[in-house]
Write an enzyme that holds these catalytic residues in place. Structure first.
Site, PDB file in Angstrom:
ATOM      1  N   ASP A 118       0.754  -0.855  -0.136  1.00 49.97           N
ATOM      2  CA  ASP A 118       0.027  -0.086  -0.147  1.00 49.97           C
ATOM      3  C   ASP A 118       0.807   1.154   0.127  1.00 49.97           C
ATOM      4  O   ASP A 118       1.779   1.587  -0.856  1.00 49.97           O
ATOM      5  CB  ASP A 118      -0.972   0.099   1.166  1.00 49.97           C
ATOM      6  CG  ASP A 118      -1.939   1.058   1.183  1.00 49.97           C
ATOM      7  OD1 ASP A 118      -2.995   1.066   0.668  1.00 49.97           O
ATOM      8  OD2 ASP A 118      -1.855   1.878   2.224  1.00 49.97           O
ATOM      9  N   TYR A 225      -1.482  11.558   2.592  1.00 50.67           N
ATOM     10  CA  TYR A 225      -2.102  11.623   1.358  1.00 50.67           C
ATOM     11  C   TYR A 225      -2.139  13.270   1.296  1.00 50.67           C
ATOM     12  O   TYR A 225      -2.063  13.384  -0.251  1.00 50.67           O
ATOM     13  CB  TYR A 225      -3.671  11.434   1.815  1.00 50.67           C
ATOM     14  CG  TYR A 225      -4.060   9.991   1.850  1.00 50.67           C
ATOM     15  CD1 TYR A 225      -4.457   9.101   0.770  1.00 50.67           C
ATOM     16  CD2 TYR A 225      -3.824   8.973   3.065  1.00 50.67           C
ATOM     17  CE1 TYR A 225      -4.703   7.986   0.848  1.00 50.67           C
ATOM     18  CE2 TYR A 225      -4.166   7.771   3.019  1.00 50.67           C
ATOM     19  CZ  TYR A 225      -4.503   7.042   1.811  1.00 50.67           C
ATOM     20  OH  TYR A 225      -4.652   5.718   1.943  1.00 50.67           O
ATOM     21  N   HIS A 279      -6.994  -6.233  -1.655  1.00 58.49           N
ATOM     22  CA  HIS A 279      -5.909  -5.209  -1.289  1.00 58.49           C
ATOM     23  C   HIS A 279      -5.388  -5.633   0.081  1.00 58.49           C
ATOM     24  O   HIS A 279      -3.916  -5.396  -0.031  1.00 58.49           O
ATOM     25  CB  HIS A 279      -6.679  -3.868  -0.843  1.00 58.49           C
ATOM     26  CG  HIS A 279      -5.410  -2.878  -0.723  1.00 58.49           C
ATOM     27  ND1 HIS A 279      -5.121  -2.200  -1.754  1.00 58.49           N
ATOM     28  CD2 HIS A 279      -5.122  -2.085   0.379  1.00 58.49           C
ATOM     29  CE1 HIS A 279      -4.039  -1.108  -0.941  1.00 58.49           C
ATOM     30  NE2 HIS A 279      -4.239  -1.225   0.097  1.00 58.49           N
TER      31      HIS A 279
END
Length: 299
Positions: A118, A225, A279
């Site tokens: 990730d 982010y 994921h």
């Protein structure tokens, strides 16, 4: 440097792994680290993603250390008990990759294997592209190269829809309040709903909530982010080290085409698909992931 050596039972491993938890003072900040495996084993740094911490690799620690790998698994900046610098600029990819190199320097790893999932995968791609002389082998789990994400979204509107949450994370303060509400109920449910049944137990989620509740952690995690600036592929060096991409095809957030686009930036890479995994591939298909990592990293 503080140190805490414990015998920790590692799920899905026939043995008990000895894991140490030193606090490592790097030139720029302090990182909480999990260490395991033989001191003279193959140097291997292992990077978690959002919203995990070192514990996200609990199913890999036993098998990888038994295969002779020396594992260093940091809680990356902003996470769990590691330092959480103020400001979005502290979480740019260049800074995150510098943490990896500083950590390797601390351990005396002139060259090392790098494994990541990730968000940790984005950091690993960036590190391998800009410091190829340090990376022996690179293993990426469900994480696109930063340079392919922007162009891919423009060509695939379905990926833009999957990534809509990234825009929500840009809002100041509100995402923190929402994600922390009701004992982090949103994140707990997100992990349960986007993984295979049994991949995360109630006890596992309690460990995550404890990490998310550390002072400043949620803001630090979201700042990854907020700091992301997507580069263009032609401005980023190609990935020279041998690369293995492990990809769960049932990823809720990332389309398989991102793996193929990332592979195109590698000089020597291949993809191994895990058709039933999501994921959270290292949790969903731990046995297959462990076997693939051992074979690749020991080669």
């Amino acid at each position: 440097m503080g140190r805490d050596d414990r015998e920790v039972a590692v799920p899905d491993s026939p043995t008990t792994a000895a894991i140490a938890f030193p606090s490592i003072a790097l030139p720029s900040l302090r990182l909480n680290v999990a260490e395991a495996g033989p001191i003279d084993g193959l140097p291997t740094l292992v990077l978690h993603g959002f919203p995990e911490f070192w514990y996200g690799w609990r199913r890999q620690i036993g098998p990888l250390t038994e295969a002779g790998l020396r594992l260093v698994l940091p809680d990356q900046r902003g996470y769990n008990r590691s330092d959480k610098p103020d400001g979005i600029a502290a979480y740019h990819l260049d800074r995150l990759a510098a943490d990896v190199i500083e950590l390797a320097d601390h351990y005396g790893f002139a060259r090392f294997r790098l494994v990541a999932h990730d968000w940790g995968g984005l950091v690993a791609w960036w590190t391998a592209a800009h410091h190829p002389e340090r990376i022996e082998r690179l293993a990426i789990l469900n994480a696109p190269h930063p340079a392919v994400f922007g162009p891919y979204i423009l060509r695939h509107p379905t990926q833009m829809l999957r990534s809509a949450y990234v825009g929500l994370f840009q809002i100041p303060r509100l995402p923190e309040r929402r994600l922390m509400a009701d004992g982090c109920a949103v994140l707990r449910q997100a992990l349960l709903k986007t993984s295979r049944p049994g991949s995360f137990t109630g006890a596992d989620l309690d460990r995550y909530v404890e990490a998310w509740a550390q002072p400043g952690a949620m803001t630090g995690m979201l700042n990854w982010y907020r700091a992301l600036r997507l580069p263009r592929a032609r401005s980023v060096p190609r990935v020279k080290p041998p690369t293995l991409i492990l990809w769960g095809r049932r990823d809720h957030a990332l389309e398989p085409g991102l793996a193929e686009a990332s592979l195109a930036l590698c000089d020597a890479g291949r993809i191994q698909w895990l058709p039933e995994a999501t994921h959270w591939v290292q949790h969903d298909a731990a046995e297959a992931v462990n076997a693939a990592l051992v074979a690749f990293l020991r080669a």
